[in-house]
Design a protein around this motif. Structure first.
Motif, mmCIF file in Angstrom:
data_model
loop_
_atom_site.group_PDB
_atom_site.id
_atom_site.type_symbol
_atom_site.label_atom_id
_atom_site.label_comp_id
_atom_site.label_asym_id
_atom_site.label_seq_id
_atom_site.Cartn_x
_atom_site.Cartn_y
_atom_site.Cartn_z
ATOM 1 N N TYR A 2 -41.207 111.998 18.430
ATOM 2 C CA TYR A 2 -40.862 112.858 19.550
ATOM 3 C C TYR A 2 -42.078 112.967 20.452
ATOM 4 C CZ TYR A 2 -39.690 116.971 22.306
ATOM 5 O OH TYR A 2 -39.449 117.828 23.353
ATOM 6 N N GLU A 3 -41.877 112.733 21.746
ATOM 7 C CA GLU A 3 -42.957 112.838 22.719
ATOM 8 C C GLU A 3 -42.462 113.637 23.914
ATOM 9 O OE1 GLU A 3 -44.915 108.388 21.966
ATOM 10 O OE2 GLU A 3 -43.651 108.776 23.736
ATOM 11 N N GLU A 4 -43.362 114.402 24.526
ATOM 12 C CA GLU A 4 -42.978 115.139 25.717
ATOM 13 C C GLU A 4 -44.156 115.239 26.674
ATOM 14 O OE1 GLU A 4 -43.614 119.859 24.870
ATOM 15 O OE2 GLU A 4 -41.696 119.003 24.208
ATOM 16 N N TRP A 16 -38.938 114.355 27.850
ATOM 17 C CA TRP A 16 -39.131 114.073 26.429
ATOM 18 C C TRP A 16 -38.378 112.826 26.006
ATOM 19 C CZ3 TRP A 16 -34.689 114.029 23.536
ATOM 20 C CH2 TRP A 16 -33.604 114.768 24.011
ATOM 21 N N SER A 18 -37.149 110.721 22.179
ATOM 22 C CA SER A 18 -37.042 110.825 20.729
ATOM 23 C C SER A 18 -36.296 109.625 20.179
ATOM 24 C CB SER A 18 -36.307 112.111 20.334
ATOM 25 O OG SER A 18 -36.041 112.137 18.946
#
Length: 247
Positions: A2-4, A16, A18
């Motif tokens: 997960y990145e945001e 974001w 995922s």
């Protein structure tokens, strides 16, 4: 995974990505515009935890819109989408949604495509109701609902109705959600739970524990250990839009 990252084009929004998988999505007062394997969906505000990954798909991207900003952009009151994940084609003409999905997919990063879509839509729709931002800010500061209503020049019933349209639920529920998010962030930082309760504005640690169980479906210990650390973004179950009474 997960990145945001904060959006540079849509004020208050977060982009974001995922890869799907497990975890739990916790209430955060926000609504999301989602891209899931080429489909466009909307996630409404939540009043309860949702298991992540209930929407079938392998690649997820989204733009998480700040509390109260999505209804103007989407053209529907927030309470219609509360605790729902719906296809964008249920809200907008299907032909237009197919065109937009193709444009989003044309970006190397679908979250960037969603950001561009949201920015164009926001520019066309105009600014969101400024009352929403003021109410959310006052709730974050821990002000009581009666005091907020007086400060913005509304009766409590009027404020409740306006909040249903803007946030999906009344100001008391939004206040509980925002307070919980602050408490969980403090708990993850390593702060002692009794101190978390005091700093976040709970009556005591037992009050905090009850709210964590009710709104997050977990315990403080499990959350602090990472077992309940949902982002509030990965979509839950897809269903038709509808409204329920939540105060």
């Amino acid at each position: 995974m997960y990145e945001e990252a904060r959006s540079a084009a849509v004020p208050g929004a977060v982009l974001w990505r995922s890869g799907g998988g497990g975890g739990t999505v916790l209430p955060d007062g926000c609504m999301d515009l989602l891209w899931v394997d080429g489909r466009l969906l909307v996630a409404g505000t939540d009043t309860r935890p949702h298991p992540a990954g209930e929407v079938p798909g392998g690649v997820f991207a989204g733009i998480r819109l700040a509390p109260g900003t999505a209804p103007t952009l989407l053209g529907v009151p927030a309470h219609v989408l509360r605790d729902r994940r719906v296809e964008l084609a249920d809200l907008w003409p299907a032909r237009e949604v197919r065109r937009l999905a193709g444009l989003v997919e044309g970006y190397g990063d679908p979250s960037a495509g969603l950001e561009a879509l949201a920015a164009r839509r926001a520019a066309a729709a105009g600014p969101p109701d400024p009352l929403a931002a003021e109410v959310a800010a006052r709730l974050r500061a821990g002000q009581p609902v009666a005091g907020i209503a007086a400060a913005v020049g509304l009766g409590e019933r009027q404020l409740h109705r306006r909040s249903l349209d803007a946030f999906g639920y009344g100001p008391r529920t939004l206040g509980r959600v925002l307070r919980l998010r602050r408490a969980l962030a403090l708990a993850r930082s390593g702060m002692r739970y009794a101190e978390v309760a005091a700093v976040a504005g709970y009556a005591d640690q037992a009050h905090l524990s009850r709210e964590v169980r009710t709104l997050a479906g977990t315990t403080l210990s499990a959350y602090a250990a990472g077992a309940g650390a949902g982002s509030g973004s990965v979509p839950g179950p897809v269903s038709g839009a509808g409204a329920e009474g939540v105060s």
